[in-house]
Scaffold this motif. Structure first.
Motif, PDB file in Angstrom:
ATOM      1  N   ASP A  55       0.819  -1.223   0.000  1.00 45.30           N
ATOM      2  CA  ASP A  55       0.000   0.000   0.000  1.00 45.30           C
ATOM      3  C   ASP A  55       0.849   1.269   0.000  1.00 45.30           C
ATOM      4  O   ASP A  55       0.443   2.294   0.529  1.00 45.30           O
ATOM      5  N   LYS A  56       2.016   1.204  -0.593  1.00 43.84           N
ATOM      6  CA  LYS A  56       2.899   2.367  -0.684  1.00 43.84           C
ATOM      7  C   LYS A  56       3.162   2.701  -2.144  1.00 43.84           C
ATOM      8  O   LYS A  56       3.224   1.812  -2.995  1.00 43.84           O
ATOM      9  N   GLU A  97       2.807   5.964   2.130  1.00 46.25           N
ATOM     10  CA  GLU A  97       1.713   5.045   2.395  1.00 46.25           C
ATOM     11  C   GLU A  97       0.418   5.775   2.065  1.00 46.25           C
ATOM     12  O   GLU A  97       0.237   6.939   2.446  1.00 46.25           O
ATOM     13  N   GLU A  99      -3.514   6.327   2.471  1.00 46.56           N
ATOM     14  CA  GLU A  99      -4.635   6.093   3.387  1.00 46.56           C
ATOM     15  C   GLU A  99      -5.882   6.725   2.794  1.00 46.56           C
ATOM     16  O   GLU A  99      -5.881   7.920   2.486  1.00 46.56           O
ATOM     17  N   GLN A 100      -6.923   5.941   2.638  1.00 40.91           N
ATOM     18  CA  GLN A 100      -8.169   6.472   2.098  1.00 40.91           C
ATOM     19  C   GLN A 100      -9.068   6.942   3.230  1.00 40.91           C
ATOM     20  O   GLN A 100      -9.233   6.257   4.233  1.00 40.91           O
ATOM     21  N   ARG A 101      -9.618   8.133   3.079  1.00 41.43           N
ATOM     22  CA  ARG A 101     -10.574   8.734   4.016  1.00 41.43           C
ATOM     23  C   ARG A 101     -11.790   9.154   3.211  1.00 41.43           C
ATOM     24  O   ARG A 101     -11.761  10.177   2.547  1.00 41.43           O
ATOM     25  N   PHE A 105      -7.803  10.930  -0.262  1.00 39.53           N
ATOM     26  CA  PHE A 105      -6.621  10.145   0.084  1.00 39.53           C
ATOM     27  C   PHE A 105      -5.612  11.020   0.813  1.00 39.53           C
ATOM     28  O   PHE A 105      -5.486  12.201   0.524  1.00 39.53           O
ATOM     29  N   ARG A 108       1.166   9.398   3.628  1.00 35.25           N
ATOM     30  CA  ARG A 108       2.031   9.419   4.808  1.00 35.25           C
ATOM     31  C   ARG A 108       3.447   9.013   4.406  1.00 35.25           C
ATOM     32  O   ARG A 108       3.659   7.994   3.758  1.00 35.25           O
ATOM     33  N   GLN A 113       6.679   9.567   8.981  1.00 31.36           N
ATOM     34  CA  GLN A 113       5.265   9.325   9.274  1.00 31.36           C
ATOM     35  C   GLN A 113       4.392  10.577   9.171  1.00 31.36           C
ATOM     36  O   GLN A 113       3.251  10.571   9.618  1.00 31.36           O
ATOM     37  N   PHE A 115       2.196  13.497   7.023  1.00 28.85           N
ATOM     38  CA  PHE A 115       1.334  13.529   5.852  1.00 28.85           C
ATOM     39  C   PHE A 115       1.662  14.738   4.982  1.00 28.85           C
ATOM     40  O   PHE A 115       1.973  15.812   5.495  1.00 28.85           O
TER      41      PHE A 115
END
Length: 142
Positions: A55-56, A97, A99-101, A105, A108, A113, A115
């Motif tokens: 997932d990167k 990485e 991340e879906q919200r 998206f 990160r 770490q 964003f």
């Protein structure tokens, strides 16, 4: 996001795209674009998705031939030129990485770490958490 797909990153908060500049290897923002439809001649706002597994991704701009990069101090910029768009295995600052919200998206950094964040004063910087939505982007496949 699919590997080897050209995308754009549009901020619904600011109604602008992440844009790469060749001078000084900078990242910035596009002019205001209220409808979120990327004009076809805006090449600096287009990024090729390079899937690096787990997932990167890395995001490479075909026009400038550089990757989006987050430095260890959280500042943002672009990598040195890489003509072929292949990410060297030791280039870890260019890996994010995903991340879906909901429909957006966040990206990160693999290094610190943080964003990727677009600020109200037209800067691309970073944040250690998702606070105001400035860290969220709508992705359009082109």
């Amino acid at each position: 996001m699919k590997n080897n797909t050209i995308i754009s990153l549009w901020s619904p908060v600011h109604m602008k795209y992440i844009k790469m500049f060749d001078e000084e290897r900078l990242l910035g923002v596009s002019p205001l674009n209220k409808n979120g439809i990327l004009p076809s001649n805006w090449d600096s706002e287009k990024f090729l998705v390079i899937d690096v597994g787990y997932d990167k991704v890395a995001l490479w701009n075909p026009h400038h031939k550089r990757f989006i990069k987050m430095f260890s101090d959280g500042s943002m910029g672009a990598s040195p030129r890489k003509e072929d768009g292949k990410l060297p295995s030791n280039w870890t600052s260019e890996v994010f990485e995903v991340e879906q919200r909901k429909e957006c998206f966040a990206f990160r950094s693999n290094i610190n770490q943080n964003f990727i964040k677009m600020t109200h004063d037209d800067k691309i910087t970073s944040s250690n958490k998702i606070l105001s939505g400035e860290e969220l982007f709508l992705i359009t496949e082109l």
